[in-house]
Design a protein around this motif. Structure first.
Motif, mmCIF file in Angstrom:
data_model
loop_
_atom_site.group_PDB
_atom_site.id
_atom_site.type_symbol
_atom_site.label_atom_id
_atom_site.label_comp_id
_atom_site.label_asym_id
_atom_site.label_seq_id
_atom_site.Cartn_x
_atom_site.Cartn_y
_atom_site.Cartn_z
ATOM 1 N N ASP A 1 9.190 6.944 1.536
ATOM 2 C CA ASP A 1 9.465 8.334 1.157
ATOM 3 C C ASP A 1 8.208 9.108 0.790
ATOM 4 O OD1 ASP A 1 12.050 7.684 1.620
ATOM 5 O OD2 ASP A 1 12.633 7.537 -0.507
ATOM 6 N N ILE A 2 7.251 8.458 0.161
ATOM 7 C CA ILE A 2 6.038 9.168 -0.255
ATOM 8 C C ILE A 2 4.855 8.816 0.643
ATOM 9 C CG2 ILE A 2 6.817 9.261 -2.650
ATOM 10 C CD1 ILE A 2 4.904 7.017 -3.295
ATOM 11 N N LYS A 3 5.145 8.287 1.825
ATOM 12 C CA LYS A 3 4.059 7.898 2.723
ATOM 13 C C LYS A 3 3.269 9.102 3.225
ATOM 14 C CE LYS A 3 3.110 4.937 6.700
ATOM 15 N NZ LYS A 3 3.705 4.086 7.753
ATOM 16 N N GLU A 4 3.995 10.200 3.433
ATOM 17 C CA GLU A 4 3.335 11.390 3.958
ATOM 18 C C GLU A 4 2.812 12.310 2.861
ATOM 19 O OE1 GLU A 4 2.759 11.655 7.091
ATOM 20 O OE2 GLU A 4 3.878 9.825 7.555
ATOM 21 N N ILE A 5 2.940 11.901 1.616
ATOM 22 C CA ILE A 5 2.505 12.741 0.501
ATOM 23 C C ILE A 5 1.136 12.270 0.028
ATOM 24 C CG2 ILE A 5 3.046 13.532 -1.834
ATOM 25 C CD1 ILE A 5 5.968 13.034 -1.233
ATOM 26 N N ASP A 6 0.248 13.205 -0.155
ATOM 27 C CA ASP A 6 -1.061 12.882 -0.711
ATOM 28 C C ASP A 6 -0.919 12.870 -2.238
ATOM 29 O OD1 ASP A 6 -3.646 12.479 -1.392
ATOM 30 O OD2 ASP A 6 -4.475 14.112 -0.187
ATOM 31 N N LEU A 7 -0.734 11.671 -2.795
ATOM 32 C CA LEU A 7 -0.469 11.565 -4.219
ATOM 33 C C LEU A 7 -1.615 12.091 -5.065
ATOM 34 C CD1 LEU A 7 1.244 8.055 -4.343
ATOM 35 C CD2 LEU A 7 2.335 10.279 -4.581
ATOM 36 N N GLN A 8 -2.830 12.001 -4.523
ATOM 37 C CA GLN A 8 -3.958 12.450 -5.318
ATOM 38 C C GLN A 8 -3.917 13.955 -5.586
ATOM 39 O OE1 GLN A 8 -5.896 10.351 -6.649
ATOM 40 N NE2 GLN A 8 -5.289 8.503 -5.532
ATOM 41 N N LYS A 9 -3.345 14.725 -4.639
ATOM 42 C CA LYS A 9 -3.237 16.158 -4.839
ATOM 43 C C LYS A 9 -2.137 16.527 -5.829
ATOM 44 C CE LYS A 9 -5.063 17.385 -0.290
ATOM 45 N NZ LYS A 9 -4.813 18.108 0.980
ATOM 46 N N ARG B 1 0.852 -1.180 0.000
ATOM 47 C CA ARG B 1 0.000 0.000 0.000
ATOM 48 C C ARG B 1 0.890 1.232 0.000
ATOM 49 N NH1 ARG B 1 -5.422 -0.495 1.119
ATOM 50 N NH2 ARG B 1 -6.147 -2.630 1.552
ATOM 51 N N ILE B 2 0.524 2.210 -0.800
ATOM 52 C CA ILE B 2 1.337 3.407 -0.936
ATOM 53 C C ILE B 2 0.460 4.631 -0.725
ATOM 54 C CG2 ILE B 2 2.929 2.280 -2.517
ATOM 55 C CD1 ILE B 2 1.569 3.733 -4.821
ATOM 56 N N GLY B 3 1.119 5.788 -0.680
ATOM 57 C CA GLY B 3 0.396 7.042 -0.512
ATOM 58 C C GLY B 3 0.095 7.331 0.940
ATOM 59 N N LYS B 4 -0.516 8.481 1.172
ATOM 60 C CA LYS B 4 -0.846 8.899 2.524
ATOM 61 C C LYS B 4 -1.886 7.970 3.127
ATOM 62 C CE LYS B 4 -1.992 13.053 5.158
ATOM 63 N NZ LYS B 4 -2.367 14.501 5.091
ATOM 64 N N GLU B 5 -1.560 7.452 4.313
ATOM 65 C CA GLU B 5 -2.418 6.518 5.054
ATOM 66 C C GLU B 5 -2.610 5.192 4.327
ATOM 67 O OE1 GLU B 5 -6.052 8.482 5.851
ATOM 68 O OE2 GLU B 5 -5.152 10.023 7.141
ATOM 69 N N GLY B 6 -1.778 4.929 3.307
ATOM 70 C CA GLY B 6 -1.812 3.638 2.620
ATOM 71 C C GLY B 6 -3.127 3.343 1.950
ATOM 72 N N THR B 7 -3.695 4.333 1.311
ATOM 73 C CA THR B 7 -5.015 4.145 0.694
ATOM 74 C C THR B 7 -4.957 3.562 -0.715
ATOM 75 O OG1 THR B 7 -4.909 6.438 -0.089
ATOM 76 C CG2 THR B 7 -5.987 6.046 2.048
ATOM 77 N N ILE B 8 -3.759 3.492 -1.289
ATOM 78 C CA ILE B 8 -3.631 3.029 -2.667
ATOM 79 C C ILE B 8 -2.962 1.661 -2.682
ATOM 80 C CG2 ILE B 8 -2.687 3.544 -4.947
ATOM 81 C CD1 ILE B 8 -2.660 6.486 -4.146
ATOM 82 N N LYS B 9 -3.603 0.691 -3.331
ATOM 83 C CA LYS B 9 -3.038 -0.652 -3.442
ATOM 84 C C LYS B 9 -2.119 -0.719 -4.666
ATOM 85 C CE LYS B 9 -7.031 -3.027 -1.412
ATOM 86 N NZ LYS B 9 -8.060 -4.071 -1.636
ATOM 87 N N ALA B 10 -0.993 -1.394 -4.497
ATOM 88 C CA ALA B 10 -0.025 -1.553 -5.593
ATOM 89 C C ALA B 10 0.564 -2.949 -5.541
ATOM 90 C CB ALA B 10 1.081 -0.504 -5.519
ATOM 91 N N GLY B 11 1.047 -3.405 -6.661
ATOM 92 C CA GLY B 11 1.695 -4.712 -6.763
ATOM 93 C C GLY B 11 3.080 -4.590 -7.365
#
Length: 526
Positions: free
Chosen positions: A87-95, A53-63
């Motif tokens: 590194d990008i855990k605290e970044i809101d990728l959607q923004k 899981r990636i992104g802020k709060e691990g909301t995005i699933k990845a493989g």
């Protein structure tokens, strides 16, 4: 016609593009994409599939999918997993996503700190890259993925060539890694006109093949013909450059190779400067060079590294050794069987004394010794290197001596076969040595049947056959037949480099000038 076309069952259909064989495209569901990969690859234990899981709060699933043993795992850990999970855990990728971008583009352009990254949307490309050592990233909700080039596997380093050794010259040879081989060529030719075109051949092996040529020197017709013949190959597997050679050569039924191969980067660089085209195959250190000429198989790199007199003398010795290796047993058989009057009386009496009590004719004697030596030579090659040479030498000496003492063969035939064997090793090209070994038996049979007349008929037939051969449309015997006087500077002798002002004429019609006449400049300067 300029180029000879041949029918080949393996080149009857053009190879299909990589993306046309697998029409399934990625789905937006990550689980569905992963399940498709599992169903395709089966229970392969070396295929590693990890869901994160990636992104802020691990909301995005990845493989993350990669092949263990072919992928650079430190790079995977430090630059892919660590970047995505920490590194990008605290970044809101959607923004970070603009109207012109999606999450895939943001990861490719902003987040990942690795070298080559490509977007992909089909399973066929994913499978090819995955099984080549790349890392695949799939994101839930997107019908695209990322291919990250981080291949690494155990490989042989750059070492001295074993098949084409020289006394003076570079000691580096090609390896089994295609990119290492192209880098070795780039080191010697720092020319922007050195073009490298890549292809994937083999429906199952998907072997990477590179076509290398200098754009402003190579003949465009020959380059197009090489690409055309490679595109027509439709076979399931390419395991070595010899497979490519057999499928694209002009003539199959000939003992002479119409495609030159080498494992030396300096030879390839010199050939490219003459206007030839190199074909590199991933997984083998042997590079193909086309077009190939008959005289090319008698040339060695050190001919140009030594002084002109030395290089010319050695070149002439190779042609003499070729003639001896091809005709010596046949001449012995013909003279002792049909033309005894050609021998001096003393030598004739000596030969008669040696053959007294020998139960076989000269042809059978020579045939026995030649076959025995060929068996010993092959045994020496297949045996462990530490004992192979000793076994072959001792075996030949012991068997030859015992056969003479037993009265099965004469001492003279042992000498003839030994000289023939030694001269066959003089050729710098293994392909030419094999051709001589095959033709030697043909000339022996002609000599035993018709004497010197049979040998002359065989020589005429051989010359006619050589003159009929083509290598990608270029006469195989050029510049001897058809004769070109300007190209004789590097045929039987080697002229000084300052005299080699032009490139070979027959396969180079643009940028034919290699250098300006240095003697004129020296005179003007003085």
């Amino acid at each position: 016609m300029w180029f000879l076309k041949k029918k080949n069952p393996y080149t009857s259909l053009p190879s299909q593009p990589v993306e046309s064989k697998q029409k399934d495209v990625l789905k937006t569901s990550l689980q569905q994409n992963i399940q498709t990969l599992k169903d395709t690859l089966g229970k392969s234990s070396d295929i590693i599939i990890r869901e994160i899981r990636i992104g802020k709060e691990g909301t995005i699933k990845a493989g993350i999918i990669y092949t263990d043993g072919l992928t650079d795992t430190p790079s995977l850990q430090n630059f892919i997993l660590e970047t995505l999970m920490l590194d990008i855990k605290e970044i809101d990728l959607q923004k970070k996503i603009s109207p012109e971008q999606n999450l895939i583009s943001v990861l490719k352009d902003v987040a990942l700190t690795v070298g080559e990254i490509k977007e992909v949307s089909t399973f066929d490309v994913i499978l090819t890259s995955l099984l080549s050592g790349d890392t695949i990233i799939l994101i839930d909700g997107y019908a695209q993925g990322l291919i990250i080039s981080n291949r690494q596997w155990a490989e042989r380093g750059v070492t001295e060539p074993t098949a084409q050794t020289v006394v003076r010259g570079p000691r580096e040879g090609f390896t089994e890694n295609l990119r290492v081989n192209t880098a070795l060529i780039r080191r010697k030719l720092k020319d922007p006109n050195l073009w490298i075109e890549s292809k994937i051949i083999g429906t199952r092996t998907k072997t990477n093949v590179a076509i290398v040529y200098i754009n402003d020197i190579a003949n465009d017709k020959i380059v197009k013909e090489v690409i055309l013949r490679l595109d027509k190959i439709n076979i399931d597997g390419i395991l070595e450059s010899g497979n490519i050679e057999e499928l694209i050569q002009d003539s199959t039924y000939t003992p002479f190779s119409t495609i030159y191969n080498t494992e030396r980067p300096d030879v390839v660089a010199a050939a490219l400067l003459e206007g030839r085209i190199a074909i590199l195959v991933d997984g083998t250190p042997f590079v193909l060079l086309v077009p190939a000429l008959f005289v090319q198989f008698f040339q060695s790199p050190e001919d140009y590294y030594e002084r002109t007199i030395v290089g010319s003398l050695i070149r002439i010795l190779r042609f003499i050794a070729f003639s001896i290796s091809l005709l010596a047993p046949a001449l012995f058989i013909a003279i002792t069987t049909f033309h005894q009057s050609m021998l001096p009386p003393a030598l004739l009496i000596s030969l008669a004394a040696q053959r007294e009590g020998v139960p076989f004719p000269a042809f059978v004697e020579a045939l026995i010794m030649e076959v025995t030596f060929e068996i010993l030579r092959e045994a020496g090659i297949r045996m462990p290197r530490s004992i192979g040479t000793a076994i072959s030498i001792v075996g030949a000496f012991v068997i030859g001596t015992a056969a003479v003492e037993a009265g099965l063969i004469s001492a003279m035939i042992v000498i003839i076969v030994s000289i023939t064997a030694i001269t066959s090793f003089v050729s710098p090209s293994y392909e030419m040595a094999i051709a001589v070994r095959v033709l030697r038996f043909v000339f022996m049979a002609l000599a035993a049947s018709f004497g010197l007349f049979g040998i002359m008929v065989g020589i005429i037939a051989l010359v006619l056959h050589l003159c009929s051969l083509r290598s990608f449309g270029i006469p195989y015997m050029s510049p001897i037949a058809p004769f070109n006087i300007s190209d004789q500077k590097d045929t039987f002798i080697v002229l000084p480099i300052r005299k080699m002002l032009t490139r070979p004429h027959f396969f180079n019609h643009k940028n034919a000038t290699r250098q300006q006449d240095s003697t004129v400049k020296n005179k003007k300067g003085s």
